[in-house]
Write a protein that holds these residues in place. Structure first.
Motif, short mmCIF file in Angstrom:
data_model
loop_
_atom_site.label_atom_id
_atom_site.label_comp_id
_atom_site.label_asym_id
_atom_site.label_seq_id
_atom_site.Cartn_x
_atom_site.Cartn_y
_atom_site.Cartn_z
N CYS A 85 0.86 -1.18 0.00
CA CYS A 85 0.00 0.00 0.00
C CYS A 85 0.91 1.24 0.00
CB CYS A 85 -0.91 -0.01 1.22
SG CYS A 85 -2.22 1.23 1.18
N ILE A 86 0.86 2.00 -1.08
CA ILE A 86 1.88 3.02 -1.34
C ILE A 86 1.27 4.40 -1.53
CG2 ILE A 86 3.65 3.73 -3.01
CD1 ILE A 86 3.74 0.67 -3.75
N ASP A 87 1.91 5.37 -0.93
CA ASP A 87 1.66 6.77 -1.27
C ASP A 87 3.02 7.32 -1.69
OD1 ASP A 87 0.87 9.33 -1.63
OD2 ASP A 87 -0.03 9.59 0.35
N PRO A 88 3.25 7.48 -3.00
CA PRO A 88 4.59 7.87 -3.47
C PRO A 88 5.08 9.17 -2.84
CG PRO A 88 3.19 7.22 -5.29
CD PRO A 88 2.30 7.28 -4.10
N ILE A 89 4.17 10.14 -2.70
CA ILE A 89 4.50 11.34 -1.93
C ILE A 89 3.27 11.72 -1.11
CG2 ILE A 89 5.03 13.80 -2.00
CD1 ILE A 89 6.77 13.33 -4.37
N ASP A 90 3.41 11.62 0.19
CA ASP A 90 2.36 12.12 1.09
C ASP A 90 2.76 13.52 1.50
OD1 ASP A 90 0.01 11.96 2.66
OD2 ASP A 90 1.22 11.62 4.43
N GLY A 91 1.82 14.44 1.37
CA GLY A 91 2.14 15.84 1.64
C GLY A 91 2.51 16.58 0.37
N THR A 92 1.80 16.28 -0.71
CA THR A 92 2.09 16.97 -1.97
C THR A 92 1.90 18.48 -1.83
OG1 THR A 92 1.48 15.01 -3.27
CG2 THR A 92 1.49 17.11 -4.42
N LYS A 93 0.92 18.89 -1.01
CA LYS A 93 0.74 20.34 -0.80
C LYS A 93 1.97 20.94 -0.13
CE LYS A 93 -4.31 20.15 -0.54
NZ LYS A 93 -5.51 20.33 0.32
N ASP A 94 2.56 20.20 0.83
CA ASP A 94 3.81 20.67 1.45
C ASP A 94 4.93 20.74 0.41
OD1 ASP A 94 2.99 20.95 4.23
OD2 ASP A 94 2.81 18.78 4.25
N PHE A 95 4.98 19.73 -0.44
CA PHE A 95 5.98 19.68 -1.51
C PHE A 95 5.87 20.93 -2.39
CE2 PHE A 95 7.66 18.44 -5.62
CZ PHE A 95 8.69 17.54 -5.34
#
Length: 249
Positions: A85-95
């Motif tokens: 179960c993957i989230d490649p980038i969590d916090g895209t808004k932070d990114f």
């Protein structure tokens, strides 16, 4: 099955994806928006490709769920015993905001519970990892850590500190001084897992991939992620992969 998956290999995959995402983060980039109006960047897709390709080659018999892949019908995935179960980038808004608190997340679920998780924050060079029965680590040092302060630390999201969450915090009956720590992405769960914080109330929507990896670390540290309404441990591979509100402690 779990014994055949070295945690070090998953750490390496997360680091590889994180380093490529970091290259994009340190340049000019643009975001697009999905149908649900959540943002996505080139880094999300690059990290997703690296993670999924590596896992598919190394563990071809284990299915993959990712935020950035096509959804898998419940009729198919409900038969799965194990899956990533993957989230490649969590916090895209932070990114996008150039806030360093975004993470690469690789989790594994066994019969509705998380049993392996790696959370890597490339811009902070922080790596949290755990495998059920094998201990949990922050930058390769065993966690949870011991704290000597007399403060009850509550983790919260800057962008999701809604009225319900604030009321929960205000109504906590704790014989200690309360302190709120604001931090992004799945690092919120990791702070509770490591002992650097005591509680994380999430009274706003999330998806299973947002927290699966970090929740595995939480549970290996002797903590738990509870359904806010039923007080039961959070369950995975639901027909609707939206999480109920939850509390990590």
């Amino acid at each position: 099955m779990l014994d055949t998956i070295p945690l070090e290999i998953i750490n390496d995959i997360a680091r590889q994806a994180g380093m490529e995402a970091l290259k994009i983060y340190n340049q000019d980039f643009y975001a697009t928006y999905k149908d649900d109006m959540s943002p996505v960047t080139e880094a999300d897709m690059v990290a997703n490709t690296i993670i999924c390709k590596n896992l598919s080659v190394l563990f071809p018999h284990i299915p993959i769920i990712s935020e950035e892949n096509k959804s898998v019908p419940y009729a198919v995935r409900r038969e799965w015993e194990y899956y990533f179960c993957i989230d490649p980038i969590d916090g895209t808004k932070d990114f996008i905001k150039k806030n360093d608190e975004w993470t690469i997340n690789i989790g594994m679920i066994y019969k509705n519970s998380p049993v392996l998780g790696v959370v890597y924050a490339p811009a902070l060079d922080l790596l949290y990892s755990a495998k059920k029965g094998g201990g949990a680590y922050k930058n390769y040092q065993i966690i949870p850590l011991q704290r000597n302060d007399n403060v009850y630390k509550i983790v919260a999201s800057r962008s999701h500190l809604n009225e319900e969450t604030q009321n929960f915090i205000d109504n906590l009956k704790i014989p200690k001084q309360k302190e709120i720590i604001f931090i992004g992405s799945s690092l919120k769960l990791c702070l509770v897992a490591s002992g650097e914080a005591d509680c994380y109330p999430r009274l706003a929507p999330t998806k299973e991939w947002d927290i699966a990896a970090a929740d595995a670390i939480v549970r290996e540290c002797g903590k738990m992620t509870y359904d806010y309404y039923t007080q039961q441990p959070l369950c995975y591979n639901k027909e609707d992969m939206t999480n109920p509100y939850f509390i990590v402690e």
